[in-house]
Structures are given as C-alpha cells and as structure tokens.
Write a protein that holds these residues in place. Structure first.
Motif, PDB file in Angstrom:
ATOM      1  N   VAL A  28       0.853  -1.200   0.000  1.00 50.96           N
ATOM      2  CA  VAL A  28       0.000   0.000   0.000  1.00 50.96           C
ATOM      3  C   VAL A  28       0.881   1.240   0.000  1.00 50.96           C
ATOM      4  N   TYR A  29       1.912   1.219   0.828  1.00 52.77           N
ATOM      5  CA  TYR A  29       2.840   2.353   0.892  1.00 52.77           C
ATOM      6  C   TYR A  29       3.494   2.576  -0.468  1.00 52.77           C
ATOM      7  N   THR A  30       3.965   1.512  -1.082  1.00 50.15           N
ATOM      8  CA  THR A  30       4.619   1.616  -2.390  1.00 50.15           C
ATOM      9  C   THR A  30       3.658   2.150  -3.453  1.00 50.15           C
ATOM     10  N   ALA A  31       2.422   1.689  -3.402  1.00 49.89           N
ATOM     11  CA  ALA A  31       1.440   2.102  -4.415  1.00 49.89           C
ATOM     12  C   ALA A  31       0.997   3.553  -4.241  1.00 49.89           C
ATOM     13  N   PHE A  32       0.868   4.017  -3.009  1.00 52.81           N
ATOM     14  CA  PHE A  32       0.260   5.327  -2.782  1.00 52.81           C
ATOM     15  C   PHE A  32       1.226   6.439  -2.368  1.00 52.81           C
ATOM     16  N   CYS A  33       2.420   6.096  -1.947  1.00 48.74           N
ATOM     17  CA  CYS A  33       3.325   7.118  -1.407  1.00 48.74           C
ATOM     18  C   CYS A  33       3.627   8.239  -2.402  1.00 48.74           C
ATOM     19  N   ALA A  34       4.068   7.898  -3.597  1.00 43.71           N
ATOM     20  CA  ALA A  34       4.439   8.924  -4.576  1.00 43.71           C
ATOM     21  C   ALA A  34       3.258   9.817  -4.969  1.00 43.71           C
ATOM     22  N   PRO A  35       2.085   9.264  -5.292  1.00 39.61           N
ATOM     23  CA  PRO A  35       0.968  10.152  -5.639  1.00 39.61           C
ATOM     24  C   PRO A  35       0.536  11.039  -4.466  1.00 39.61           C
ATOM     25  N   LEU A  36       0.588  10.484  -3.252  1.00 41.65           N
ATOM     26  CA  LEU A  36       0.208  11.289  -2.085  1.00 41.65           C
ATOM     27  C   LEU A  36       1.220  12.408  -1.834  1.00 41.65           C
ATOM     28  N   ARG A  37       2.497  12.103  -2.020  1.00 44.69           N
ATOM     29  CA  ARG A  37       3.520  13.152  -1.853  1.00 44.69           C
ATOM     30  C   ARG A  37       3.339  14.248  -2.892  1.00 44.69           C
ATOM     31  N   HIS A  38       3.027  13.856  -4.120  1.00 40.23           N
ATOM     32  CA  HIS A  38       2.796  14.850  -5.169  1.00 40.23           C
ATOM     33  C   HIS A  38       1.591  15.731  -4.807  1.00 40.23           C
ATOM     34  N   TYR A  39       0.536  15.105  -4.342  1.00 33.87           N
ATOM     35  CA  TYR A  39      -0.670  15.846  -3.942  1.00 33.87           C
ATOM     36  C   TYR A  39      -0.364  16.809  -2.799  1.00 33.87           C
ATOM     37  N   ALA A  40       0.344  16.330  -1.776  1.00 32.39           N
ATOM     38  CA  ALA A  40       0.695  17.189  -0.635  1.00 32.39           C
ATOM     39  C   ALA A  40       1.620  18.322  -1.073  1.00 32.39           C
ATOM     40  N   THR A  41       2.520  18.055  -2.006  1.00 31.63           N
ATOM     41  CA  THR A  41       3.430  19.096  -2.492  1.00 31.63           C
ATOM     42  C   THR A  41       2.667  20.190  -3.223  1.00 31.63           C
ATOM     43  N   THR A  42       1.620  19.823  -3.957  1.00 30.50           N
ATOM     44  CA  THR A  42       0.831  20.851  -4.645  1.00 30.50           C
ATOM     45  C   THR A  42       0.113  21.753  -3.638  1.00 30.50           C
ATOM     46  N   ILE A  43      -0.246  21.213  -2.497  1.00 28.85           N
ATOM     47  CA  ILE A  43      -0.915  22.022  -1.477  1.00 28.85           C
ATOM     48  C   ILE A  43       0.098  22.860  -0.697  1.00 28.85           C
ATOM     49  N   LEU A  44       1.191  22.230  -0.271  1.00 25.34           N
ATOM     50  CA  LEU A  44       2.144  22.872   0.638  1.00 25.34           C
ATOM     51  C   LEU A  44       3.235  23.676  -0.074  1.00 25.34           C
ATOM     52  N   ASN A  46       6.076  22.610  -0.750  1.00 23.98           N
ATOM     53  CA  ASN A  46       7.294  22.285  -0.007  1.00 23.98           C
ATOM     54  C   ASN A  46       7.427  20.765   0.009  1.00 23.98           C
ATOM     55  N   GLU A  47       8.449  20.248  -0.679  1.00 28.87           N
ATOM     56  CA  GLU A  47       8.588  18.796  -0.800  1.00 28.87           C
ATOM     57  C   GLU A  47       8.885  18.118   0.535  1.00 28.87           C
ATOM     58  N   GLN A  48       9.719  18.736   1.363  1.00 30.60           N
ATOM     59  CA  GLN A  48      10.056  18.136   2.654  1.00 30.60           C
ATOM     60  C   GLN A  48       8.837  18.067   3.563  1.00 30.60           C
ATOM     61  N   VAL A  54       2.915  12.923   4.528  1.00 26.86           N
ATOM     62  CA  VAL A  54       2.591  11.578   4.047  1.00 26.86           C
ATOM     63  C   VAL A  54       3.095  10.518   5.029  1.00 26.86           C
ATOM     64  N   GLN A  55       4.284  10.706   5.562  1.00 28.86           N
ATOM     65  CA  GLN A  55       4.804   9.759   6.554  1.00 28.86           C
ATOM     66  C   GLN A  55       3.907   9.711   7.789  1.00 28.86           C
ATOM     67  N   ASP A  56       3.454  10.877   8.222  1.00 23.29           N
ATOM     68  CA  ASP A  56       2.556  10.933   9.377  1.00 23.29           C
ATOM     69  C   ASP A  56       1.239  10.204   9.104  1.00 23.29           C
ATOM     70  N   VAL A  57       0.722  10.352   7.897  1.00 27.46           N
ATOM     71  CA  VAL A  57      -0.526   9.681   7.540  1.00 27.46           C
ATOM     72  C   VAL A  57      -0.338   8.165   7.549  1.00 27.46           C
ATOM     73  N   PHE A  58       0.742   7.686   6.949  1.00 27.39           N
ATOM     74  CA  PHE A  58       0.963   6.244   6.937  1.00 27.39           C
ATOM     75  C   PHE A  58       1.238   5.701   8.345  1.00 27.39           C
ATOM     76  N   THR A  59       1.902   6.473   9.163  1.00 29.65           N
ATOM     77  CA  THR A  59       2.113   6.066  10.553  1.00 29.65           C
ATOM     78  C   THR A  59       0.776   5.949  11.273  1.00 29.65           C
ATOM     79  N   ALA A  60      -0.085   6.933  11.066  1.00 29.54           N
ATOM     80  CA  ALA A  60      -1.414   6.896  11.695  1.00 29.54           C
ATOM     81  C   ALA A  60      -2.233   5.723  11.187  1.00 29.54           C
TER      82      ALA A  60
END
Length: 137
Positions: A28-44, A46-48, A54-60
């Motif tokens: 699941v992490y492998t499938a969704f990590c990159a698209p979720l990071r791209h989505y979060a980067t468009t909002i924020l 800021n890539e870091q 995204v890490q916090d979401v997967f941890t939760a």
C-alpha cells in the motif's frame, strides 16, 4: 496473510491491514506514497513538508489499522487524510508566522501605546501573582 497484491481489492487490503500484515502495508505504501507526496506538495509547495505529512498519515494508518472500514475506499481515506493534514500544517505555519511578525514588531518598535494600552493596574496584578506564587512554594 500475504497475497498477490491487487490495489483494486479494497476489502482484502483493509482486512489484511487490520490483521497486521506488514507485506500488505508495504505494498500500500509503495502504491500510494508517490501520488500522495505529489498531492501534498501541490498544497504545501514544499517537498520536505509534503514528505513528512505523508509519513505521518501512513504512521497513523498503521497505528490505527484496526479501526479502518473495509466498506470505504482506502485510497479516498489516504487522500482526505493528506489533504486535511496539509491544510492543518499550512494553518499552523501561518499562525506561527504571524506570532513571529508580532514578536519582531514588539522588539523593534514596541507597541503602539495609542492603540494598545496595558491594563492600568498591571504592576499590581503581577505583584499579586508573585505573592501568591511565593506562598505556594
């Protein structure tokens, strides 16, 4: 309980996650990590920060996996969580920026005494607080 991963089989994925299947979580992490990071980067913008959201979401997700609902698409849950956490981070950063600007203005220019007048008895209130604090200890 590992099985051939099929991203479209939401029910099996969620049920596997609920049982603690680490292989499914990795998939699941492998499938969704990159698209979720791209989505979060468009909002924020800021890539870091996006990476951390995204890490916090997967941890939760992993920590709360037993509460996942197999009837609801995991993809939608992840997108909404990243969206909400990104907006929360923007709000927090904006509030922090405003506090920093306010603190810098006070340091460099003091307060505008015509607009912001301290309470007339503030030295007495402060001394009263000190007296009460001294009696406690």
């Amino acid at each position: 309980m590992a099985y051939t991963f099929d991203i479209s089989d939401n029910r099996r994925i969620v049920e596997a996650l609920k049982t603690g299947d680490e292989e499914t979580f990795k998939e699941v992490y492998t499938a969704f990590c990159a698209p979720l990071r791209h989505y979060a980067t468009t909002i924020l913008q800021n890539e870091q920060a996006a990476y951390e959201v995204v890490q916090d979401v997967f941890t939760a997700v992993w920590l709360n996996r037993k509460r996942l609902d197999a009837a609801k698409p995991l993809r939608n849950y992840l997108l909404r969580a990243v969206h909400n956490n990104s907006l929360r981070l923007l709000k927090y950063d904006e509030a922090r920026r405003r506090r920093e600007i306010s603190a810098a203005a006070e340091l460099h220019g003091g307060w505008d005494q015509e607009k912001e007048v301290p309470p007339p008895n503030w030295p007495l209130l402060f001394l009263g607080f000190l007296n009460r604090a001294a009696k406690c200890c």
